[in-house]
Design an enzyme around this catalytic site. Structure first.
Site, PDB file in Angstrom:
ATOM      1  N   HIS A 122       0.844  13.334  -2.139  1.00 33.04           N
ATOM      2  CA  HIS A 122       1.891  12.315  -1.981  1.00 33.04           C
ATOM      3  C   HIS A 122       2.900  12.367  -3.134  1.00 33.04           C
ATOM      4  O   HIS A 122       3.414  11.347  -3.582  1.00 33.04           O
ATOM      5  CB  HIS A 122       1.284  10.917  -1.877  1.00 33.04           C
TER       6      HIS A 122
ATOM      7  N   ASN B 143      -1.564   6.017   5.991  1.00 29.88           N
ATOM      8  CA  ASN B 143      -0.675   7.086   6.444  1.00 29.88           C
ATOM      9  C   ASN B 143       0.057   6.643   7.707  1.00 29.88           C
ATOM     10  O   ASN B 143      -0.171   5.539   8.216  1.00 29.88           O
ATOM     11  CB  ASN B 143      -1.472   8.369   6.739  1.00 29.88           C
TER      12      ASN B 143
ATOM     13  N   TYR C  19      -8.139   6.903  -6.546  1.00 31.79           N
ATOM     14  CA  TYR C  19      -6.739   6.507  -6.667  1.00 31.79           C
ATOM     15  C   TYR C  19      -6.444   5.841  -8.005  1.00 31.79           C
ATOM     16  O   TYR C  19      -5.499   6.205  -8.702  1.00 31.79           O
ATOM     17  CB  TYR C  19      -6.343   5.602  -5.502  1.00 31.79           C
TER      18      TYR C  19
END
Length: 501
Positions: A64, A137, A347
């Site tokens: 990303h 997504n 993350y």
């Protein structure tokens, strides 16, 4: 010029200064030993500028990396209090500030926006009880179901260690050896594989999450953001043309839309599954490569997301924005989804590496309506008061922040409590059914384009990989597999009658 009390007047606010506020007298010429002499190390302003310039870019995201986003608000349009006690959802008409970021997955910063790739769809709600992130997504499913495979999956999509080039052999080799990817690959290679713009695509939380209401009752939930401007896509040929003509096509489209006074908006819906259904539903509800049928669990409207404000500074507002599925609020929880469980760590840890230990204190990431109150201290780039003189441990006797049992996460029973490395595989995890259903759901012309896209994508791939990949698609749907085999001239996979045509 001195003031009447003898103090020095501050310089003009338009005066250029260094990072510590000292006015700069000359920003055009370096300090040298004479007009033609060498530059001096004593030119601290030059040194500061060059050193800062070398460090202007934080490491790009591993995935990303390239994206854009905007600010706006979320407005509740339906009462969902029977399912969740989340404060930002507790009243029709209630608005919450928010930020959204959209991105491609595999490409780097310089990649074209129109590459065939899933799009990241990350939203941050600045709620009155802290921030809440949904990090998903533009597809309702994913390629793999266990986070332990994620580094290998991404490596296969990235550049070859020797050539430094992306390699279709590696991409299709991994997919063909991982039949669980078939559903996502069929979706990606179909008409929705390349959106016309971020404002023209749906978004999904993809994973299964949990909601808990004030009475302590928990349900499973999936998020669906439906684009109010409609779902619009582009063909492979259009995408290739735009990659050369305007590689920032999607970022420009969203920015110009908002800059022109319009908005990008989505309706948020959820699917709700009773807790007890998880044990008997025909597909594993915690397998992110699978969807829940809308007939079984219809969409329930929740609210409306509106993006109406562009970032003031891209780096501060978008590049430093940090989204993590572990950032939740009361009334929202997780599930045993193995891919989600891995992301809960990965993350936030990526942000600690990429932006720094204190990334949560940056203006774009810190909560708006509440203030962080904890015992986290020190670390690089600690730019606030760092807790001042308050003690940095808990429990303490000096009035520091304490836990509140009202915000304790709910518990739920896991079907199998034994530890071990179990494959998430059962009769509910058939990797071919939903990909075949998706193909059969498509109209004839959509099927034609899907077949053409896959044939084109695998045109230069090794024959053994082609055979394996097409064999997998044939298990999803026999006609689908036969059409691909014919397009790639894989006669071994064609029935005798078809091979002689």
């Amino acid at each position: 010029m001195a003031s009447s009390n003898g103090s020095q007047q501050p310089h003009s606010p338009k005066t250029l200064t260094d990072n510590f506020g000292a006015p700069v007298g000359d920003n055009q010429n370096s300090l040298t030993a004479g007009a033609g002499g060498p530059t001096l190390l004593a030119d601290h302003h030059l040194i500061e500028k060059l050193a800062h310039f070398n460090r202007e870019r934080v490491p790009e995201r591993i995935v990303h990396a390239k994206g854009g986003g905007a600010f706006g608000y979320f407005e509740v349009t339906s009462d969902v209090s029977e399912y969740t006690c989340a404060a930002f959802l507790n009243g029709v008409g209630k608005r919450t500030e928010m930020l959204a970021r959209f991105s491609t997955v595999a490409g780097e910063h310089g990649y074209a926006d129109t590459d065939r790739d899933p799009r990241g769809f990350a939203v941050k709600f600045y709620t009155e009880e802290g921030n809440y992130d949904i990090v998903g997504n533009n597809t309702p499913i994913f390629f793999i179901r266990d986070a332990i495979k994620f580094p290998d999956f991404i490596h296969s999509q990235k550049r070859h260690p020797q050539s430094g080039l992306r390699d279709a052999n590696r991409i299709w080799d991994f997919w063909s050896l991982s039949p669980e990817s078939l559903h996502q690959v069929t979706y990606l290679m179909g008409d929705r594989g390349i959106p016309l713009g971020w404002q023209y695509m749906n978004g999904y939380g993809s994973h299964t999450f949990s909601w808990t209401n004030r009475e302590g009752k928990t349900v499973w939930v999936k998020y669906h953001f439906k684009a109010e401007l409609g779902v619009k896509n582009m063909t492979r040929e259009e995408a290739q043309r735009l990659a050369g003509a305007d590689p920032d096509f999607h970022r420009r489209g969203l920015f110009d839309l908002i800059d022109g006074g319009d908005v990008a908006s989505w309706k948020l819906f959820v699917q709700i599954m009773p807790l007890e259904d998880a044990a008997t539903y025909r597909f594993d509800p915690f397998d992110v490569t699978k969807t829940w049928s809308h007939k079984d669990y219809p969409l329930i409207e929740v609210g409306r997301m509106v993006l109406n404000r562009n970032p003031e500074n891209y780096h501060a507002d978008i590049e430093q924005a940090a989204f993590a599925p572990s950032t939740i609020v009361r009334g929202v929880g997780f599930s045993p989804d193995k891919m989600l469980q891995g992301r809960l760590f990965a993350y936030a840890d990526a942000h600690r590496y990429r932006i720094g230990t204190n990334y949560a204190a940056l203006p774009v990431n810190r909560p708006h309506a509440t203030q962080a109150a904890n015992y986290m201290r020190d670390g690089q780039m600690r730019f606030d008061a760092n807790g001042g003189s308050a003690d940095n441990y808990e429990p303490n006797s000096f009035g520091g922040p304490v836990q509140d049992k009202r915000y304790e996460e709910p518990s739920y029973t896991i079907m199998d409590s034994r530890t071990g490395r179990f494959e998430q595989k059962s009769d509910r995890n058939d990797d071919y059914v939903q990909a075949g259903d998706l193909y059969r759901l498509m109209k004839a012309d959509e099927q034609d384009r899907l077949v053409d896209t896959i044939v084109a994508a695998m045109g230069g791939v090794r024959r053994d990989v082609q055979l394996r990949a097409v064999g997998n698609f044939g298990k999803c749907d026999a006609i689908f597999g036969e059409r691909l085999a014919r397009g790639l001239e894989l006669t071994e996979l064609l029935p005798p009658s078809a091979a002689v045509r």
